[in-house]
Design an enzyme around this catalytic site. Structure first.
Site, PDB file in Angstrom:
ATOM      1  CB  SER A  60      38.811  38.945  48.186  1.00 31.37           C
ATOM      2  OG  SER A  60      39.670  38.562  49.091  1.00 31.37           O
ATOM      3  CG  HIS A 112      39.833  33.861  47.843  1.00 32.16           C
ATOM      4  ND1 HIS A 112      40.869  34.418  47.277  1.00 32.16           N
ATOM      5  CD2 HIS A 112      38.775  34.532  48.359  1.00 32.16           C
ATOM      6  CE1 HIS A 112      41.274  35.441  47.671  1.00 32.16           C
ATOM      7  NE2 HIS A 112      40.204  35.923  48.241  1.00 32.16           N
TER       8      HIS A 112
END
Lengths: 119, 335
Positions: B288, B164
């Site tokens: 992330s 992502h």
């Protein structure tokens, strides 16, 4: 014979009740699956005077389900976009700017929502 | 999908040289093995996305074709193996915890995770391995929206991160650019920075948006080869029992600290599923793509790519054989 007829009638009644109930149950499952989705929600960060705050970091600190651990940066209009979050849901958003941070709780229903945060 | 129970695989022949006594500790029953039925796995709604054939979920996709990429990057003909630069005098918390697990246990007893209390430790010296091979990412999406994330070097020009971070479904897909800053430490950029425009992920993420396949890569331009100076992470496939027993290390650039400082924490896994490792290591937005790695002797092997936060446990995409194969392929693109 009369007893057999009664049993048959009851079995038919049960069948007519169970079959619609089964489809109603499946329908409810499908509907609940559709209700929970992931999406992106736009937000605006402003100061107490209503002026946009640029270059602040905004992230989800806690909330509904699992969310991606990417933080958003506000643009010159104070706008930011929170991606891949479960909707609807309740979230605790953390805003970090100028070495200080604050948490705000928000309730989001759909991607059409716009979050307005005052720092 | 059945979990692997074969001998752990390493990135290269070095794995087979790991002395037995340096393997992270096993669980109290001495074997550390647990049945698949005891595993739990996060599920993420796939609302509206394509369900792929299981054989296609790990199929590589990119924003350029291989030939275009070679043209864009002017790919060198030279090949060099992955390596890890070990600084003898470096203060490596992961090494301390690997050598003295009782210290970790003691630390765990005195504090809680953010799912409670913050246990993270700031890495003050980010110019030594492995910290220097962990990169702050400044992401500009296709629509101009900006984000921060984390990545890690596996070769001179290949940075591994979350899917992502390199493909944002609601933000125009592949990003416009990502600035990669290895070992960033506030304003200091000890290894400079590079702006990348070549990205890789897999169909399981780009088409299905399935959390299990949330991983990708950034290929840096030819004129910026930070991994040649910093060293690079190895990566490995480990079986369930091994992962459950091992100490997991995670370090990245959390947004609640401004996104320019590297913060670290180590802990054992909470659970291991076929494609996901779940733990209570503290993380925040901006982490992330962080490496989740094992310290075995002087070698660091990533076993997961941090992707998600949740109050029930934070989690990483697990490096399984298919992920390993793609990482090997992407590593070769960045030599």
């Amino acid at each position: 014979m009369e007893s057999n007829g009664c049993i048959k009638m009851q079995a038919g009644l049960v069948r007519w009740l169970i079959i619609p109930a089964f489809f109603l149950f499946i329908g409810c499952i499908a509907k609940s699956d559709k209700m929970a989705t992931t999406g992106t929600v736009k937000g605006i960060l402003v100061n107490s005077s209503g002026q946009p705050i640029a270059d602040a970091v905004v992230m989800v600190a806690g909330g509904t389900g699992s969310f991606t651990d990417m933080a958003a940066i506000t643009d010159e209009n104070g706008a930011f976009y929170l991606s891949n979050i479960t909707l609807p849901g309740s979230y605790s958003l953390q805003v970090q700017t100028g070495g200080a941070s604050v948490q705000k709780n928000v309730q989001l229903t759909s991607s059409a929502d716009t979050i307005r945060l005052t720092y | 999908m059945a979990a692997k129970t074969t001998t752990p695989l390493g990135i290269d022949a070095l794995t087979s040289e790991i002395p037995a006594l340096e393997v992270p500790p096993t669980t109290s029953n001495g074997t550390g093995r647990q049945g698949l039925a005891e595993e739990t796995e996060f599920e993420v709604p796939e609302g509206g996305f394509v369900l792929l054939n299981p054989n296609e979920v790990d199929r590589e996709v990119g924003n350029t074709s291989r030939s275009e990429t070679e043209s864009l990057l002017d790919a060198p003909q030279l090949e060099e193996p992955g390596f890890e630069a070990v600084e003898e005098n470096a203060v490596a918390l992961d090494a301390i915890y690997a050598s003295y697990p009782e210290l970790l246990e003691r630390d765990l007893l005195t504090t809680e995770v953010i799912i409670g209390q913050d246990q993270r430790t700031r890495i003050l010296n980010t110019s030594t391995f492995p910290w220097n091979a962990i990169c702050a990412l400044k992401i500009t999406a296709a629509n101009g929206a900006r984000y921060i994330g984390t990545g890690w070097l596996i070769s001179p020009r290949t940075v591994i991160t979350a899917g992502h971070c390199v493909y944002m479904h609601d933000q125009g897909g592949w990003p416009r650019s990502i600035e990669v800053i290895p070992g960033m430490n506030d304003a200091a950029r000890p290894f400079g920075s590079g702006v990348a425009t070549v990205f890789r992920s897999v169909q399981g993420w780009t088409q299905s948006k399935n959390r299990n396949y949330d991983y990708g890569a950034i290929i840096l331009p030819n004129n910026y080869r930070p991994g040649a100076r910093t060293g690079a992470f190895g990566f490995a496939v480990k079986d369930d029992a091994y992962l459950k027993a091992a100490l997991l290390n995670l370090s990245g650039y959390p947004g609640d600290k401004g996104g320019n400082q590297q913060w670290f924490m180590a802990q054992k896994a909470k659970s291991v599923a076929s494609r996901v490792i779940t733990y209570e290591i503290d993380t925040m937005g901006g982490q992330s793509g962080s490496p989740v790695w094992l310290k075995i002797g002087n070698q660091r092997f990533a076993v997961g790519i941090h992707t998600n936060g949740a109050t029930s446990g934070n989690s990483a995409t697990r490096i399984v054989q298919a992920v390993y194969n793609n990482l090997m392929s992407w590593k070769a693109m960045g030599v």
